[in-house]
Design a protein around this motif. Structure first.
Motif, short mmCIF file in Angstrom:
data_model
loop_
_atom_site.label_atom_id
_atom_site.label_comp_id
_atom_site.label_asym_id
_atom_site.label_seq_id
_atom_site.Cartn_x
_atom_site.Cartn_y
_atom_site.Cartn_z
N ASN A 46 34.77 35.46 31.11
CA ASN A 46 33.85 34.39 31.47
C ASN A 46 32.44 34.72 30.98
O ASN A 46 31.56 35.07 31.75
CB ASN A 46 33.86 34.19 32.99
CG ASN A 46 33.20 32.88 33.39
OD1 ASN A 46 32.77 32.11 32.55
ND2 ASN A 46 33.13 32.65 34.69
N LYS A 47 32.22 34.59 29.67
CA LYS A 47 30.93 34.89 29.07
C LYS A 47 30.47 33.73 28.21
O LYS A 47 31.17 33.29 27.30
CB LYS A 47 31.01 36.17 28.20
CG LYS A 47 31.46 37.42 28.94
CD LYS A 47 30.42 37.91 29.92
CE LYS A 47 30.87 39.14 30.68
NZ LYS A 47 31.02 40.32 29.83
N GLY A 79 42.37 26.43 30.65
CA GLY A 79 43.14 27.06 29.59
C GLY A 79 42.59 26.89 28.20
O GLY A 79 43.15 27.43 27.24
N VAL A 80 41.49 26.15 28.04
CA VAL A 80 40.88 25.98 26.72
C VAL A 80 39.37 26.20 26.83
O VAL A 80 38.78 26.04 27.90
CB VAL A 80 41.16 24.58 26.12
CG1 VAL A 80 42.65 24.38 25.89
CG2 VAL A 80 40.61 23.49 27.03
N TYR A 113 33.07 49.99 36.83
CA TYR A 113 34.28 49.19 36.94
C TYR A 113 33.91 47.72 37.08
O TYR A 113 32.77 47.37 37.37
CB TYR A 113 35.15 49.64 38.13
CG TYR A 113 34.51 49.48 39.49
CD1 TYR A 113 34.46 48.25 40.13
CD2 TYR A 113 33.97 50.59 40.15
CE1 TYR A 113 33.88 48.11 41.39
CE2 TYR A 113 33.39 50.46 41.40
CZ TYR A 113 33.34 49.21 42.02
OH TYR A 113 32.77 49.08 43.26
N SER A 114 34.89 46.89 36.84
CA SER A 114 34.73 45.45 37.02
C SER A 114 36.03 44.91 37.61
O SER A 114 37.09 45.03 37.00
CB SER A 114 34.42 44.76 35.69
OG SER A 114 34.30 43.37 35.87
N ILE A 115 35.95 44.35 38.82
CA ILE A 115 37.13 43.82 39.51
C ILE A 115 37.05 42.29 39.51
O ILE A 115 35.99 41.72 39.81
CB ILE A 115 37.21 44.33 40.96
CG1 ILE A 115 37.10 45.85 41.00
CG2 ILE A 115 38.50 43.87 41.62
CD1 ILE A 115 37.01 46.40 42.41
N THR A 116 38.13 41.63 39.18
CA THR A 116 38.18 40.17 39.20
C THR A 116 39.28 39.70 40.15
O THR A 116 40.08 40.51 40.66
CB THR A 116 38.45 39.61 37.80
OG1 THR A 116 39.77 40.01 37.38
CG2 THR A 116 37.43 40.12 36.79
N GLN A 117 39.35 38.40 40.36
CA GLN A 117 40.40 37.82 41.20
C GLN A 117 41.78 38.13 40.66
O GLN A 117 42.73 38.31 41.43
CB GLN A 117 40.20 36.30 41.29
CG GLN A 117 39.12 35.86 42.26
CD GLN A 117 39.54 36.06 43.71
OE1 GLN A 117 40.72 35.99 44.05
NE2 GLN A 117 38.55 36.32 44.57
N GLN A 118 41.89 38.20 39.33
CA GLN A 118 43.21 38.47 38.75
C GLN A 118 43.69 39.87 39.10
O GLN A 118 44.86 40.10 39.35
CB GLN A 118 43.13 38.29 37.22
CG GLN A 118 44.48 38.25 36.52
CD GLN A 118 44.93 39.64 36.06
OE1 GLN A 118 44.11 40.57 36.00
NE2 GLN A 118 46.22 39.78 35.77
N GLN A 119 42.74 40.84 39.13
CA GLN A 119 43.11 42.21 39.45
C GLN A 119 43.25 42.43 40.95
O GLN A 119 44.06 43.26 41.39
CB GLN A 119 42.04 43.16 38.89
CG GLN A 119 41.96 43.16 37.36
CD GLN A 119 40.67 43.77 36.89
OE1 GLN A 119 39.59 43.33 37.26
NE2 GLN A 119 40.79 44.81 36.06
N ALA A 120 42.42 41.72 41.71
CA ALA A 120 42.43 41.89 43.17
C ALA A 120 42.44 40.52 43.81
O ALA A 120 41.38 40.00 44.20
CB ALA A 120 41.21 42.70 43.61
N ARG A 138 32.35 28.50 34.83
CA ARG A 138 33.79 28.32 34.96
C ARG A 138 34.39 29.52 35.68
O ARG A 138 33.88 30.64 35.61
CB ARG A 138 34.45 28.15 33.60
CG ARG A 138 33.90 27.01 32.76
CD ARG A 138 34.66 26.84 31.46
NE ARG A 138 36.01 26.35 31.69
CZ ARG A 138 36.91 26.17 30.73
NH1 ARG A 138 36.62 26.48 29.48
NH2 ARG A 138 38.12 25.71 31.01
N SER A 139 35.47 29.29 36.36
CA SER A 139 36.19 30.38 36.99
C SER A 139 36.94 31.16 35.92
O SER A 139 37.43 30.58 34.94
CB SER A 139 37.18 29.83 38.02
OG SER A 139 38.02 30.86 38.49
N THR A 140 37.04 32.48 36.08
CA THR A 140 37.76 33.28 35.09
C THR A 140 39.21 32.83 34.96
O THR A 140 39.79 32.87 33.87
CB THR A 140 37.73 34.76 35.48
OG1 THR A 140 38.22 34.92 36.82
CG2 THR A 140 36.32 35.32 35.40
N SER A 141 39.80 32.35 36.05
CA SER A 141 41.20 31.93 36.00
C SER A 141 41.41 30.68 35.17
O SER A 141 42.54 30.38 34.78
CB SER A 141 41.72 31.71 37.42
OG SER A 141 40.97 30.70 38.08
N ALA A 142 40.32 29.92 34.90
CA ALA A 142 40.44 28.71 34.10
C ALA A 142 40.35 28.99 32.60
O ALA A 142 40.49 28.07 31.79
CB ALA A 142 39.34 27.72 34.49
#
Length: 989
Positions: free
Chosen positions: A865-866, A900-901, A640-647, A855-859
């Motif tokens: 984020n790869k 966002g870009v 599994y992979s949990i991120t801030q968006q999911q948790a 970068r943060s995944t939320s950005a």
């Protein structure tokens, strides 16, 4: 009729041809140019006395194939013609030696001794490649005594690293695209084409008769992969007894200090010792050769890392005391970093031990004048323990038994057959002992803390090979079959692997985790696959000066599967659901891998047979790394992979957030309609004898690879809905074949044969490789934006514009029978005669640097984020004004993208430092008796102690960006070390 049926049977079987033998062919003419039929030919091996008989056919053409490598004498007899003898015919592995013979008319038979003519010219094909003889493997200075270091001396090859199998590449393709054979049988790492670790004695350089590496545009009898074809031949016994025993010694006391060393000086003690014995059991009939070699290496390595400063530790504990277990796992650093209050440098040391034992035994049996047989067994036992990270210790073991039995039969002067069966095994274990049960990454800030991940593999391959040769008129027709059965029994990972990622020091201080990726233990599984390949080719002598080589190869790689039917097949792009129906094939087979090959070799009579113009084209297929075909097996583990968006609020410890893992399964997938990599190759070259025993070559070759290995991440956040397209799943690692790669190259080379006492081999390559993320096999970059594949098109990760390599062995012309001191006394001869000097020089451009940004995944628009890249500042150079190790890249050339870009900087936008060095040796044999002698050798690697710099820090963050913080290599052996001295003592008879 029986011979015809046998040929048809061979042609109908599935195949994969790769020859460990040599062929001699030619046309016999009279003084007017007329072809002479029925000429009796006797070919005698000078080592064993074994002879082969043949006759020219009605077209005056003769071909003798399935010959062991070595030196031969040929005698040509015909009624009313003078008998002609050709001395010193040197046949190399995989070579088709073209020997035109002209007989003079006479009533009295007269023997005429002539030389073998021009050596080194290839008048039968257009392949780019070359041969390395055993004398080079044994006499050149090799740092580590690994024969692979010599592979990069062959035209079309480059070494992008430190001289190990995973760093040698051919014609712009991947290291996973190479085929490694020993005596015509698979000698690869099975899971990877290369061995998973840097073993050095598989086999020992002392057990190698010679090897050939073909880089590009080789004929239809070779394949199974689209990259380099490396064929090693083990040494055989002869009619005379020969033995030797040796030891190579290294010690830190004789070495220069590695560049960038701070704190503990890395110590080294290395002993490399062994022995050979070979000779006849029955003269002219039965021969044996045995080899044993061992290596013991003990180091105390210098370690360095970036760790939290005391002030940052205090700030983190005050803000987030739950992070104490992670902070305590970092060692305490003492050296401040300018402009960085959060981090300090840590220097320490750790033990590293290497133990390797190899052996080889071979028996050759001359059954009769038609049939020869042999059996060879070799093995290597390797074990290493070395620091794994700042605090842990890693261990690896590898055992590689390999056996082959083969027979060569001449059913007649026009029909010959070569059959082999072999077994190859790679028994591998790997693991670590670490403080933490999980890994921690604070992006761009501190050195990664590793967990105790590991794997276990017991991989086998069984190979059957049959090659047949038929001479008809001006045609030499060759057909062959190979069947290779692969068994991979593995548990990987064999312990859980979990990675906690923090996007920045600020997030770490606030205990705000960017992601938690978990891969549980995979049970021991058994993958199985059967490969079947076949070819037929015709080498047609249109005239004594013009040869056409046309062939067709068919390759069927089979379908990988698990022996008990286990595996979860994931393909959200081609199945009706993310998980494909149980019981389905893992992927559809590729049934149309037909590979035409065509080459022309023209040696104009006006140039007296001393030059040849060659051109060729071919298509080459491969299925890449075997391990990448088994993604369904990897999905048997909990992932599994949990991120801030999911948790939201994800932090350490993660236990309160594991509920989100129920909808965060992060499987690996691959397309069920995957395509095999297809590589088109073409070349134009010119070879010429420019001096006695010296051949020069200039060549152009190009390649275009389609359906190249790709690695992308699916199931990112859809910006319009804020949700993942495939509900209930986290990210999906999707390994397919959607990349393309291209290479254009100019190559120039010069080779002087060692027969005159001076060997020279020099090659230069100017090339440019481009791709959109993958170069072949199992090597690919994950794109920063899945929706913009073309944004990744740039110079390949392995694009090395300039590559030069040269080697020489020189028997100094001093002593009895030589230019200087030709009438030396016994005392003068003892001390001054018999010296030999040798050397290897390399120079290469730096490899590309891919500048990335944390970068943060939320950005990010898709929160994947790869390999994110920054923006480029227009008009500003990416390099510092004066490039030095402390200032290589220019931070002012980059900026952070808006939220966002994605960044607009291209992939691989900069270049790392290049490398050059010269290794040399000087040795002398002191005779004890007429047959017994003792040799002493001194070797210096990186004689001029050139500083070799590693790749600058390429993450656009922190004060280390653009700074070279590590040397090119931290290994004790191989390319890129500081100056090191090694001494050898050898006794032989």
């Amino acid at each position: 009729m029986k011979k015809l049926l046998l040929l048809l049977l061979l042609a109908s079987m599935p195949l994969f041809g790769q020859t460990d033998r040599a062929t001699i062919t030619g046309t016999v003419t009279d003084t007017t140019g007329g072809r002479v039929p029925s000429v009796e030919i006797t070919l005698v091996s000078k080592a064993t006395g074994i002879s082969r008989l043949a006759k020219t056919n009605s077209e005056g053409v003769f071909t003798i194939s399935s010959l062991a490598v070595g030196t031969y004498k040929a005698t040509f007899r015909a009624d009313n013609f003078a008998t002609q003898e050709v001395e010193e015919i040197r046949l190399d592995v995989g070579q088709t030696y073209t020997l035109p013979v002209k007989l003079g008319v006479t009533k009295v038979e007269t023997a005429i001794d002539v030389s073998a003519g021009v050596t080194g010219l290839d008048q039968s094909s257009a392949e780019i490649g070359g041969v390395v003889h055993g004398s080079q493997a044994q006499d050149l200075p090799l740092n580590g005594r690994n024969y692979v270091s010599l592979v990069a001396l062959v035209p079309g090859a480059i070494d992008s690293g430190t001289g190990t199998q995973d760093q040698v590449r051919f014609a712009g393709l991947s290291a996973e695209d190479n085929s490694w054979h020993l005596d015509g049988i698979d000698n690869s790492g099975i899971n990877h084409q290369y061995q998973k670790v840097a073993i050095r004695l598989q086999p020992s350089t002392e057990a190698i008769a010679e090897f050939r590496a073909n880089s590009a545009v080789y004929s239809a009898d070779q394949g199974g992969t689209p990259g380099g074809q490396i064929e090693l031949v083990s040494r055989s016994g002869s009619n005379g007894f020969h033995a030797s025993a040796w030891e190579f010694l290294r010690n830190t006391y004789f070495d220069a200090t590695p560049w960038g060393t701070v704190g503990t000086f890395p110590t080294l003690h290395l002993n490399n010792f062994g022995a050979n014995l070979g000779g006849p059991v029955l003269k002219d009939k039965l021969f044996f050769f045995v080899n044993w070699e061992s290596l013991r290496q003990v180091q105390n390595l210098s370690l360095t890392g970036t760790v939290p400063s005391a002030s940052f530790r205090a700030a983190v504990l005050a803000k987030s005391p739950a992070l104490a277990p992670i902070l305590n796992a970092y060692p305490v650093g003492t050296v401040t970093i300018a402009g960085n209050a959060n981090a300090v440098s840590w220097y320490g040391s750790g033990p590293s031990t290497d133990r390797e034992d190899s052996g080889l035994a071979r028996v050759d049996y001359h059954v009769n004048n038609r049939t020869d047989a042999f059996v060879r067994y070799s093995t290597d036992h390797y074990a290493v323990q070395t620091p794994a990270d700042l605090t842990g210790q890693g261990f690896t073991t590898l055992t590689t038994p390999n056996i082959v039995i083969g027979a060569q039969t001449a059913f007649s002067s026009t029909f010959m057959n070569n059959v082999r069966f072999g077994f190859n095994r790679a028994e591998f274990t790997q693991g670590e002992t670490n403080t933490l049960p999980y890994s921690v990454v604070v992006t761009g800030a501190f050195t990664k803390l590793d967990d105790a991940t590991g794997s276990v593999r017991y991989d086998n391959s069984f190979t059957f090979v049959d090659d047949a040769t038929l001479v008809r008129g001006r045609s030499t027709i060759k057909a062959g079959v190979t069947v290779r059965r692969i068994q991979e029994n593995k548990s990987s990972p064999s312990v859980p692997d979990e990675i906690y990622t923090f996007a920045s020091t600020t997030n770490f201080q606030n205990n705000l985790m960017d992601s938690d990726s978990y891969a549980g233990t995979v049970p021991l599984t058994g993958q199985r696959m059967t490969e079947s390949f076949g070819y037929i080719q015709d080498q047609f002598q249109l005239s004594p000066q013009l040869t056409i080589n046309a062939g067709m190869r068919y390759e069927y790689f089979g379908v990988d599967h698990e022996v008990q039917g286990r595996g979860i097949i994931v393909d959200p792009l081609n199945c009706s659901a993310v998980v494909c129906p149980a019981g389905s094939e893992w992927y559809h087979p590729n049934l149309l891998d037909f590979s035409p090959r065509l080459s022309v070799a023209y040696s104009p009579a006006a140039l007296r047979g001393k030059s040849v113009l060659r051109a060729g084209y071919g298509i080459y297929y491969g299925d890449g790394q075997f391990g990448n075909l088994g993604t369904p097996v990897g999905n048997l583990a909990t992932k599994y992979s949990i991120t801030q968006q999911q948790a939201p609020g994800l932090s350490f410890p993660v236990t309160p957030y594991l509920g989100a893992a129920a909808n965060s399964f992060a499987p690996s997938g691959s397309p069920i309609n995957r395509k095999d990599t297809a590589v088109e190759e073409w070349t134009l070259s010119f070879q010429s004898e420019v001096a006695k025993q010296t051949v020069a070559q200039i060549a152009y070759f190009g390649t275009h690879a389609s359906h190249v290995f790709s690695d992308v991440t699916l199931n990112g956040i859809d910006p319009t809905t804020g949700k993942r397209p495939f509900a209930g799943y986290s990210t999906i690692d999707y390994r397919g074949s959607s990349n393309d790669a291209n290479t254009q190259a100019f190559q120039a080379g010069l080779r002087r044969d060692f027969a005159s006492g001076l060997l020279i081999s020099a090659n230069y390559e100017l090339s440019h490789s481009l791709d959109n993320g993958g170069i072949g096999g199992g090597e690919a970059d994950i794109p920063q934006d899945y929706n913009c594949h073309r944004c990744e098109y740039s110079s390949s990760d392995q694009d090395m514009r300039h590559y030069f390599s040269a080697s020489t062995i020189w028997k100094l012309p001093v002593g009895r029978g030589h230019t200087f001191l030709g009438n030396a006394s016994h005392l003068e001869e003892f001390f001054l005669g018999g010296w030999q000097a040798s050397g290897i020089g390399t120079a290469r451009s730096g490899l590309p640097i891919n500048v990335t940004i944390s970068r943060s995944t939320s950005a990010l628009p898709d929160q994947l984020n790869k390999n994110q890249r920054p923006n480029l500042v227009p008009g500003v150079s990416v390099y510092a004004a004066h490039k030095t190790p402390t200032s290589w890249l220019n931070p002012a050339a980059f900026s952070a993208p808006l939220a966002g870009v994605h960044g607009n900087a291209g992939r691989n936008i900069a270049r790392a430092p290049g490398l050059w060095q010269f290794d040399t040796s000087l040795q002398k044999r002191f005779p004890v008796t007429e047959r017994v002698g003792v040799s002493f050798r001194a070797e210096a690697f990186n004689l001029f102690n050139v500083a070799h710099y590693g790749t600058p820090a390429s993450v656009f963050a922190g004060s280390n960006f653009g700074v070279v913080t590590t040397p090119f290599s931290t290994n004790a052996v191989g390319t890129g070390t500081p100056r090191e001295l090694q001494f050898m003592l050898r006794a032989d008879f």
